[in-house]
Write an enzyme that holds these catalytic residues in place. Structure first.
Site, mmCIF file in Angstrom:
data_model
loop_
_atom_site.group_PDB
_atom_site.id
_atom_site.type_symbol
_atom_site.label_atom_id
_atom_site.label_comp_id
_atom_site.label_asym_id
_atom_site.label_seq_id
_atom_site.Cartn_x
_atom_site.Cartn_y
_atom_site.Cartn_z
ATOM 1 N N ASP A 1 59.077 1.636 9.581
ATOM 2 C CA ASP A 1 59.468 3.007 9.216
ATOM 3 C C ASP A 1 58.489 4.017 9.814
ATOM 4 O O ASP A 1 58.679 5.228 9.675
ATOM 5 C CB ASP A 1 59.631 3.168 7.698
ATOM 6 N N SER A 2 57.468 3.508 10.539
ATOM 7 C CA SER A 2 56.622 4.411 11.323
ATOM 8 C C SER A 2 57.486 5.158 12.341
ATOM 9 O O SER A 2 57.033 6.137 12.938
ATOM 10 C CB SER A 2 55.522 3.618 12.043
ATOM 11 N N ASP B 1 61.680 -3.047 8.368
ATOM 12 C CA ASP B 1 61.056 -2.352 7.250
ATOM 13 C C ASP B 1 62.131 -1.847 6.305
ATOM 14 O O ASP B 1 63.179 -1.358 6.749
ATOM 15 C CB ASP B 1 60.284 -1.128 7.786
ATOM 16 N N LYS C 1 60.333 -6.127 5.318
ATOM 17 C CA LYS C 1 58.994 -5.765 4.832
ATOM 18 C C LYS C 1 59.136 -4.662 3.798
ATOM 19 O O LYS C 1 59.964 -3.761 3.959
ATOM 20 C CB LYS C 1 58.108 -5.274 5.992
ATOM 21 N N GLU D 1 56.667 -2.219 0.798
ATOM 22 C CA GLU D 1 55.318 -1.809 0.404
ATOM 23 C C GLU D 1 55.103 -1.980 -1.094
ATOM 24 O O GLU D 1 56.013 -1.725 -1.892
ATOM 25 C CB GLU D 1 55.100 -0.331 0.781
ATOM 26 N N GLU E 1 46.760 -2.801 5.343
ATOM 27 C CA GLU E 1 46.589 -1.580 6.147
ATOM 28 C C GLU E 1 45.399 -0.778 5.633
ATOM 29 O O GLU E 1 45.296 -0.504 4.425
ATOM 30 C CB GLU E 1 47.877 -0.739 6.104
HETATM 31 O O1 KIV Z 1 55.988 1.062 9.759
HETATM 32 C C1 KIV Z 1 55.147 0.426 10.401
HETATM 33 O O2 KIV Z 1 55.101 0.457 11.627
HETATM 34 C C2 KIV Z 1 54.208 -0.392 9.648
HETATM 35 C C3 KIV Z 1 53.109 -1.067 10.402
HETATM 36 C C4 KIV Z 1 52.145 -0.099 10.897
HETATM 37 C C5 KIV Z 1 52.497 -2.161 9.629
HETATM 38 O O3 KIV Z 1 54.324 -0.492 8.469
#
Ligand code: KIV
Length: 289
Positions: free
Chosen positions: A53-54, A92, A122, A124, A191
């Site tokens: 989600d970056s 994510d 993934k 959080e 992180e």
């Molecule tokens: O969203 C993302 O790219 C991340 C990584 C930096 C681990 O969560």
């Protein structure tokens, strides 16, 4: 081509992470959000691709990850799936997609896997996600956990700072990691945590730790591709090592093309098409006027 791995090893599945940890072999993970970057990262030999989600910061310009939607992640996962064949593909779960109940979270994770082709998700959070991780794993959805700095908590945390810096906070982080392992997560992203704490977690867990700003002792290192290649804007965090300046390369290419158009040297005859020799272009011109 020289930049392709000549003897591309076999497809990476979830169990490969545990096997690599047991052998003491380091793995790498990079983000990708589209077909060309997925191809580059996969063909370079990176073992794990994260559709992170970056993307909110990196490709949508939102400023943080909060506005990223399931649809945006899904569309990116589909493109990355088309562009990759070897790396483990992790999607994510965006903010809001797993916060309103386990059933909704399972449904959204299934969308990423069934429609998108993700091979794991993934999410959080620490002890607050233990039940959810168990439920997802029960539904055959491999889960990568993410603790330390969790960017989806930016408003609660009040910014992006190193986590686990007091002995209480460090203890809590170590406990969270153990609880997530117990719940069935196959890996945990650490992180922005002190390297000493990341080292303890890595030693304590059987599952892999995936570090970003967490020092050299994690089992896997992850970075945002755009930071690594110099295609992001703003100040880079201190843990990023930039290996190329693609932004400069692209700017120079765009400016050279602009200059060539304006001075008439682009397109040349070779870069355009002429009429076939048996057609009288002059008579067409006469008829047109
Ligand atoms: O969203 C993302 O790219 C991340 C990584 C930096 C681990 O969560």
């Amino acid at each position: 081509m020289a930049y392709l791995q000549p003897d591309k090893p076999e497809k990476v599945y979830v169990p490969a992470l545990r096997a690599a940890k047991e052998k003491g072999e380091k793995l790498v993970c990079l983000t990708a959000y589209d077909y060309p970057t997925a191809r580059i990262v996969d063909e370079a030999g990176v073992e794990i691709i994260l559709v992170g989600d970056s993307m909110g910061n990196v490709i949508h310009g939102y400023g943080n990850t909060i506005p990223v939607t399931l649809e945006e992640i899904l569309s990116a996962v589909k493109a990355v799936k088309r562009g990759s064949s070897r790396a483990l593909l992790v999607a994510d779960m965006p903010y809001g997609s797993y916060h309103t109940g386990e059933n909704t979270a399972v449904r959204n994770a299934l969308v990423l896997m069934k429609d998108g082709g993700a091979e794991a998700v993934k999410l959080e959070g620490g002890r607050n996600r233990v039940d959810l991780v168990k439920r997802l794993v029960d539904e055959e959805i491999p889960v990568m956990a993410h603790i330390g700095l969790t960017p989806q908590s930016v408003h609660k945390l009040g910014g992006y700072s190193v986590q686990g810096k007091t002995s209480d906070a460090a203890q809590r982080l170590i406990e969270d990691a153990k609880m997530l392992e117990e719940a069935g997560a196959f890996a945990v992203v650490l992180e922005l945590v002190p390297r000493e704490i990341a080292e303890i977690v890595t030693k304590e867990l059987k599952i892999s730790t995936i570090g970003i700003g967490a020092g050299a002792n994690c089992d896997v290192q992850v970075l945002v591709l755009h930071d690594l290649v110099g295609l992001s804007f703003g100040r880079l965090p201190r843990f990023v090592r930039q290996y190329a300046d693609i932004r400069e390369v692209m700017t120079e290419a765009v400016q050279s093309w602009m200059e060539d158009v304006k001075n008439g040297s682009y397109p040349s005859e070779k870069e355009s098409y002429g009429m076939p020799k048996d057609v009288d272009a002059k008579s067409i011109k006469r008829q047109a006027s």
